[in-house]
Design a protein around this motif. Structure first.
Motif, short mmCIF file in Angstrom:
data_model
loop_
_atom_site.label_atom_id
_atom_site.label_comp_id
_atom_site.label_asym_id
_atom_site.label_seq_id
_atom_site.Cartn_x
_atom_site.Cartn_y
_atom_site.Cartn_z
N LEU A 191 0.46 4.27 -9.49
CA LEU A 191 0.12 5.70 -9.95
C LEU A 191 0.52 5.77 -11.31
O LEU A 191 -0.02 6.55 -12.31
N GLN A 192 1.63 5.08 -11.90
CA GLN A 192 1.77 5.21 -13.30
C GLN A 192 0.96 4.72 -14.30
O GLN A 192 1.00 4.90 -15.46
N ARG A 193 0.12 3.73 -13.81
CA ARG A 193 -0.84 3.21 -14.42
C ARG A 193 -2.08 4.02 -14.86
O ARG A 193 -3.09 3.70 -15.71
N PHE A 223 -4.81 10.69 -14.26
CA PHE A 223 -5.28 11.12 -12.98
C PHE A 223 -4.07 11.95 -12.37
O PHE A 223 -2.99 11.89 -12.38
N ALA A 224 -4.52 13.10 -11.56
CA ALA A 224 -3.72 13.87 -10.85
C ALA A 224 -3.36 13.08 -9.54
O ALA A 224 -4.10 12.24 -9.10
N THR A 227 -8.55 12.45 -9.06
CA THR A 227 -7.32 12.62 -8.43
C THR A 227 -7.06 11.64 -7.38
O THR A 227 -8.07 11.02 -6.67
N ILE A 228 -5.93 11.05 -7.30
CA ILE A 228 -5.37 10.16 -6.43
C ILE A 228 -4.84 10.81 -5.10
O ILE A 228 -3.85 11.67 -5.35
#
Length: 269
Positions: free
Chosen positions: A234-236, A240-241, A262-263
């Motif tokens: 996610l940090q990469r 993206f939301a 969005t993920i």
């Protein structure tokens, strides 16, 4: 309204019913990706159905089953299990896709009740090629290499694309290398994409984030996580939301796609 949605809406109002298992149907995702109005290239046969504007008629349900298996349900009730290894929940899907990286991604003895089995590899050698229509769902594949216990396998994986209710939904399978420009062109637009995030057996998390960032899908569904923390992936993708949901299912339509990529982390992932 964005150009993407205008083009998709034009397709939805122009589309005609396709016969089950028709071959070589035109691809909505390719047409929109290339900036070509879909209505000018439609060559469907059959009778025009009611517009998909009726409640529920344009919605697709996606449920996380396990590992890299998602179950997709179309407005007409077509059920598809991705990377099917023999189990996808209590109901037998009508269609399954598989990849041959490991036994968790395929089975040699699929349930006999399954109508359509699509293997992401060609048992006779060379790339697999699928263009199949089942009721309101068009399925095609983009072959890639994969990694197995014995090393790299040429054309052993397929990215499957499911074109349903104007949506372009992709499943990256057991992808373990960066895609080429030709691969991206063949994929076209993907509104929803299911991506492996283990960062070891498949593509590295850095490489997967690079792939996801280039695809710019509105919804990203992680899978193939194992026990590792998902936060590194996610940090990469800081642009993206992120939504974490307590349920295993997501209902999506062209109208409900988020403006910002969005993920969505469903329960069980």
């Amino acid at each position: 309204m964005t150009a993407r949605r205008i083009a998709a809406a034009a397709f939805m109002t122009a589309c005609l019913a396709l016969p089950a298992h028709a071959q070589n149907a035109p691809s909505t995702c390719h047409a929109i990706a290339e900036g070509i109005p879909k209505a000018q290239h439609a060559s469907f046969s059959g009778q025009a159905p009611a517009l998909l504007a009726a409640l529920g008629r344009e919605e697709v349900k996606i449920t996380y089953a396990h590992h890299s298996t998602y179950v997709i349900e179309s407005p007409a009730g077509v059920t598809i299990a991705t990377d099917y290894s023999g189990y996808a929940g209590p109901l037998v899907p009508r269609v399954v896709t598989m990849n041959n990286a490991h036994s968790t991604h395929y089975t040699n003895v699929p349930d006999p009740g399954i109508e359509t089995v699509l293997r992401g590899w060609n048992p006779d050698g060379g790339p697999a090629r699928h263009q199949v229509t089942v009721d309101d769902t068009y399925i095609r594949n983009v072959p890639t290499d994969t990694r197995g216990y014995g090393g790299d396998i040429a054309d052993g994986n397929s990215i499957f694309v499911f074109e349903i209710a104007g949506l372009c939904i992709g499943h990256l399978g057991h992808l373990h290398h960066l895609l080429t420009n030709e691969d991206f062109a063949e994929l076209g637009r993907l509104d929803v994409v299911m991506v492996p995030v283990d960062g070891s057996w498949t593509l590295s998390q850095e490489g997967m984030a690079e792939t996801v960032a280039r695809l710019q899908s509105r919804i990203v569904l992680p899978m193939h996580r194992f026990a590792g923390p998902i936060e590194r992936f996610l940090q990469r993708l800081p642009d993206f939301a992120v939504e974490r949901r307590a349920e295993r299912s997501l209902i999506v339509s062209m109208r409900s796609l988020p403006e910002r990529p969005t993920i969505v982390v469903l329960d069980g992932v």
